[in-house]
Design a protein around this motif. Structure first.
Motif, PDB file in Angstrom:
ATOM      1  N   TYR A  76      -3.469  14.137  -1.710  1.00 11.02           N
ATOM      2  CA  TYR A  76      -4.771  14.529  -1.162  1.00 11.02           C
ATOM      3  C   TYR A  76      -4.597  15.574  -0.062  1.00 11.02           C
ATOM      4  O   TYR A  76      -3.626  15.526   0.701  1.00 11.02           O
ATOM      5  CB  TYR A  76      -5.492  13.325  -0.544  1.00 11.02           C
ATOM      6  CG  TYR A  76      -5.971  12.314  -1.544  1.00 11.02           C
ATOM      7  CD1 TYR A  76      -7.142  12.523  -2.270  1.00 11.02           C
ATOM      8  CD2 TYR A  76      -5.264  11.142  -1.755  1.00 11.02           C
ATOM      9  CE1 TYR A  76      -7.590  11.581  -3.186  1.00 11.02           C
ATOM     10  CE2 TYR A  76      -5.704  10.202  -2.670  1.00 11.02           C
ATOM     11  CZ  TYR A  76      -6.870  10.425  -3.380  1.00 11.02           C
ATOM     12  OH  TYR A  76      -7.307   9.497  -4.286  1.00 11.02           O
ATOM     13  N   LEU A  91      -6.091   6.558   1.035  1.00  8.24           N
ATOM     14  CA  LEU A  91      -4.925   6.197   0.236  1.00  8.24           C
ATOM     15  C   LEU A  91      -5.096   4.831  -0.434  1.00  8.24           C
ATOM     16  O   LEU A  91      -4.575   4.602  -1.522  1.00  8.24           O
ATOM     17  CB  LEU A  91      -3.665   6.232   1.095  1.00  8.24           C
ATOM     18  CG  LEU A  91      -3.279   7.612   1.625  1.00  8.24           C
ATOM     19  CD1 LEU A  91      -2.120   7.508   2.604  1.00  8.24           C
ATOM     20  CD2 LEU A  91      -2.968   8.579   0.499  1.00  8.24           C
ATOM     21  N   LYS A  94      -8.203   5.497  -3.183  1.00 14.19           N
ATOM     22  CA  LYS A  94      -7.806   6.467  -4.214  1.00 14.19           C
ATOM     23  C   LYS A  94      -8.991   7.063  -4.997  1.00 14.19           C
ATOM     24  O   LYS A  94      -9.017   7.025  -6.225  1.00 14.19           O
ATOM     25  CB  LYS A  94      -6.805   5.834  -5.176  1.00 14.19           C
ATOM     26  CG  LYS A  94      -5.503   5.429  -4.540  1.00 14.19           C
ATOM     27  CD  LYS A  94      -4.561   4.861  -5.567  1.00 14.19           C
ATOM     28  CE  LYS A  94      -3.217   4.424  -5.082  1.00 14.19           C
ATOM     29  NZ  LYS A  94      -2.856   4.360  -3.757  1.00 14.19           N
TER      30      LYS A  94
END
Length: 146
Positions: A76, A91, A94
């Motif tokens: 990202y 994270l 997602k």
């Protein structure tokens, strides 16, 4: 068996630091402060003191979301003073997205919160950048008067 204070959990093994690569101007102090914020929150940061315009363009971040540094973590993009808390959330969740951005340099955001600002905290949004070029508020941070 390890003993510890009530309410304190011990990890079986230390968590591996999540790598972050950042592009910034070599003289930018607030970028250095954001990097320190990320490191204090368990990230391992690799720094490229080459400016961030090329990285921002390569990662597909529109200039309207621009700030003083650009980073990559877990596939990202991160633009600007994104709080580590939101990076960890990104994270974990997602989402299908380019990444997160905090456009400009809002006072009170991580790296823009030093003593020189005397406790001032402006409101700001962390934006989730979609692959189609749109964005939406991922998290709102409310400011406070100093």
């Amino acid at each position: 068996m390890l003993a510890c204070a009530p309410g304190v959990a011990l990890a079986a093994s230390p968590a591996k630091a999540v790598p972050v690569e950042v592009w910034k101007d070599p003289e930018c102090g607030c970028c250095k402060d954001w990097i320190a914020h990320m490191e204090a929150n368990g990230f391992k940061v690799k720094v490229n003191d080459t400016g961030n315009n090329a990285a921002r363009a390569r990662l597909g971040i529109d200039k309207k979301h621009g700030s003083c540094h650009t980073a990559v973590v877990g596939g990202y993009a991160l633009e600007g003073h994104v709080p580590a808390r939101e990076v960890k959330r990104l994270l974990a969740e997602k989402p299908a997205a380019v990444g997160l951005a905090v456009p400009g340099m809002p006072v009170g955001s991580p790296g823009m919160d030093g003593a020189v600002y005397k406790g001032r905290k402006d409101s700001f949004d962390v934006l989730l950048l979609a692959k189609d070029g749109t964005s939406k508020v991922y998290q709102r941070y409310e400011g406070k008067k100093s």
